[in-house]
Design a protein around this motif. Structure first.
Motif, mmCIF file in Angstrom:
data_model
loop_
_atom_site.group_PDB
_atom_site.id
_atom_site.type_symbol
_atom_site.label_atom_id
_atom_site.label_comp_id
_atom_site.label_asym_id
_atom_site.label_seq_id
_atom_site.Cartn_x
_atom_site.Cartn_y
_atom_site.Cartn_z
ATOM 1 N N TYR A 55 -10.766 2.793 52.480
ATOM 2 C CA TYR A 55 -11.552 3.465 51.455
ATOM 3 C C TYR A 55 -11.622 2.546 50.245
ATOM 4 O O TYR A 55 -10.597 2.009 49.804
ATOM 5 C CB TYR A 55 -10.898 4.786 51.051
ATOM 6 C CG TYR A 55 -10.806 5.773 52.181
ATOM 7 C CD1 TYR A 55 -11.801 6.720 52.363
ATOM 8 C CD2 TYR A 55 -9.733 5.760 53.068
ATOM 9 C CE1 TYR A 55 -11.723 7.647 53.406
ATOM 10 C CE2 TYR A 55 -9.646 6.672 54.103
ATOM 11 C CZ TYR A 55 -10.646 7.612 54.266
ATOM 12 O OH TYR A 55 -10.566 8.520 55.291
ATOM 13 N N ARG A 56 -12.827 2.377 49.687
ATOM 14 C CA ARG A 56 -13.004 1.442 48.569
ATOM 15 C C ARG A 56 -13.711 2.143 47.414
ATOM 16 O O ARG A 56 -14.615 2.952 47.628
ATOM 17 C CB ARG A 56 -13.829 0.242 49.025
ATOM 18 C CG ARG A 56 -13.172 -0.507 50.162
ATOM 19 C CD ARG A 56 -14.083 -1.555 50.723
ATOM 20 N NE ARG A 56 -13.425 -2.190 51.875
ATOM 21 C CZ ARG A 56 -14.017 -3.047 52.673
ATOM 22 N NH1 ARG A 56 -15.270 -3.393 52.464
ATOM 23 N NH2 ARG A 56 -13.352 -3.575 53.684
ATOM 24 N N VAL A 57 -13.301 1.815 46.201
ATOM 25 C CA VAL A 57 -13.930 2.381 45.005
ATOM 26 C C VAL A 57 -14.198 1.281 43.981
ATOM 27 O O VAL A 57 -13.510 0.267 43.949
ATOM 28 C CB VAL A 57 -13.059 3.473 44.341
ATOM 29 C CG1 VAL A 57 -12.919 4.682 45.222
ATOM 30 C CG2 VAL A 57 -11.704 2.936 43.937
ATOM 31 N N ILE A 58 -15.225 1.521 43.191
ATOM 32 C CA ILE A 58 -15.459 0.740 41.985
ATOM 33 C C ILE A 58 -15.307 1.733 40.845
ATOM 34 O O ILE A 58 -15.945 2.791 40.843
ATOM 35 C CB ILE A 58 -16.856 0.102 41.968
ATOM 36 C CG1 ILE A 58 -17.004 -0.873 43.136
ATOM 37 C CG2 ILE A 58 -17.102 -0.605 40.629
ATOM 38 C CD1 ILE A 58 -18.394 -1.467 43.289
ATOM 39 N N VAL A 59 -14.420 1.424 39.904
ATOM 40 C CA VAL A 59 -14.139 2.342 38.788
ATOM 41 C C VAL A 59 -14.296 1.627 37.459
ATOM 42 O O VAL A 59 -14.192 0.405 37.367
ATOM 43 C CB VAL A 59 -12.709 2.925 38.895
ATOM 44 C CG1 VAL A 59 -12.535 3.736 40.160
ATOM 45 C CG2 VAL A 59 -11.650 1.847 38.808
ATOM 46 N N LYS A 60 -14.556 2.428 36.445
ATOM 47 C CA LYS A 60 -14.558 1.949 35.066
ATOM 48 C C LYS A 60 -13.354 2.583 34.382
ATOM 49 O O LYS A 60 -13.227 3.809 34.364
ATOM 50 C CB LYS A 60 -15.855 2.321 34.353
ATOM 51 C CG LYS A 60 -17.057 1.571 34.888
ATOM 52 C CD LYS A 60 -18.283 1.841 34.061
ATOM 53 C CE LYS A 60 -19.422 0.951 34.523
ATOM 54 N NZ LYS A 60 -20.561 1.003 33.603
ATOM 55 N N VAL A 61 -12.485 1.742 33.861
ATOM 56 C CA VAL A 61 -11.276 2.199 33.178
ATOM 57 C C VAL A 61 -11.460 2.015 31.683
ATOM 58 O O VAL A 61 -11.793 0.911 31.221
ATOM 59 C CB VAL A 61 -10.040 1.407 33.666
ATOM 60 C CG1 VAL A 61 -8.794 1.819 32.892
ATOM 61 C CG2 VAL A 61 -9.843 1.605 35.176
ATOM 62 N N THR A 62 -11.283 3.082 30.931
ATOM 63 C CA THR A 62 -11.430 3.034 29.481
ATOM 64 C C THR A 62 -10.051 3.072 28.835
ATOM 65 O O THR A 62 -9.209 3.885 29.204
ATOM 66 C CB THR A 62 -12.251 4.238 28.975
ATOM 67 O OG1 THR A 62 -13.516 4.242 29.639
ATOM 68 C CG2 THR A 62 -12.453 4.186 27.456
ATOM 69 N N PHE A 63 -9.843 2.166 27.872
ATOM 70 C CA PHE A 63 -8.562 2.138 27.172
ATOM 71 C C PHE A 63 -8.777 1.865 25.700
ATOM 72 O O PHE A 63 -9.790 1.301 25.289
ATOM 73 C CB PHE A 63 -7.608 1.110 27.792
ATOM 74 C CG PHE A 63 -8.115 -0.305 27.781
ATOM 75 C CD1 PHE A 63 -7.741 -1.191 26.776
ATOM 76 C CD2 PHE A 63 -8.953 -0.769 28.800
ATOM 77 C CE1 PHE A 63 -8.199 -2.500 26.779
ATOM 78 C CE2 PHE A 63 -9.414 -2.066 28.815
ATOM 79 C CZ PHE A 63 -9.036 -2.937 27.787
ATOM 80 N N GLU A 64 -7.810 2.305 24.903
ATOM 81 C CA GLU A 64 -7.887 2.124 23.453
ATOM 82 C C GLU A 64 -7.355 0.748 23.066
ATOM 83 O O GLU A 64 -6.303 0.331 23.551
ATOM 84 C CB GLU A 64 -7.066 3.200 22.745
ATOM 85 C CG GLU A 64 -7.162 3.142 21.241
ATOM 86 C CD GLU A 64 -6.411 4.271 20.550
ATOM 87 O OE1 GLU A 64 -6.209 4.174 19.337
ATOM 88 O OE2 GLU A 64 -6.010 5.238 21.236
ATOM 89 N N VAL A 65 -8.113 0.066 22.225
ATOM 90 C CA VAL A 65 -7.716 -1.239 21.730
ATOM 91 C C VAL A 65 -6.977 -1.042 20.409
ATOM 92 O O VAL A 65 -7.510 -0.440 19.479
ATOM 93 C CB VAL A 65 -8.941 -2.168 21.526
ATOM 94 C CG1 VAL A 65 -8.513 -3.506 20.963
ATOM 95 C CG2 VAL A 65 -9.695 -2.339 22.825
ATOM 96 N N LYS A 66 -5.752 -1.508 20.341
ATOM 97 C CA LYS A 66 -4.970 -1.393 19.106
ATOM 98 C C LYS A 66 -5.305 -2.571 18.190
ATOM 99 O O LYS A 66 -5.376 -3.707 18.627
ATOM 100 C CB LYS A 66 -3.471 -1.414 19.411
ATOM 101 C CG LYS A 66 -2.996 -0.236 20.220
ATOM 102 C CD LYS A 66 -2.970 1.011 19.392
ATOM 103 C CE LYS A 66 -2.377 2.147 20.196
ATOM 104 N NZ LYS A 66 -2.232 3.356 19.448
ATOM 105 N N SER A 67 -5.501 -2.269 16.915
ATOM 106 C CA SER A 67 -5.803 -3.347 15.958
ATOM 107 C C SER A 67 -4.611 -3.679 15.103
ATOM 108 O O SER A 67 -3.604 -3.088 15.119
ATOM 109 C CB SER A 67 -6.970 -2.949 15.078
ATOM 110 O OG SER A 67 -6.776 -1.686 14.524
#
Length: 67
Positions: A55-67
């Motif tokens: 089984y294969r997936v393409i995902v978009k992972v969203t993360f917070e960028v710390k400044s």
């Protein structure tokens, strides 16, 4: 206000698409902190004979960028 970044990943599993998504997040978490969400962009499967073998997936992972 938070700044978010999105990366696109491909992952796989021999069990299920859900497990493939979990693998993507688990692998991303090794080098990316503050993951907030995952979006499944695409799902495919590799078939051998009459059985799904991967089984294969393409995902978009969203993360917070710390400044």
């Amino acid at each position: 206000m938070a700044t978010m970044k999105v990366i696109e990943l491909m992952a796989n599993s021999e069990k299920s698409w859900e497990d493939a998504v979990k693998n993507a997040v688990k692998t991303a978490a090794k080098s990316v902190q503050n993951i907030r969400s995952v979006y499944v962009k695409d799902q495919t499967a590799h078939v051998t004979g009459e059985e799904i073998t991967d089984y294969r997936v393409i995902v978009k992972v969203t993360f917070e960028v710390k400044s």
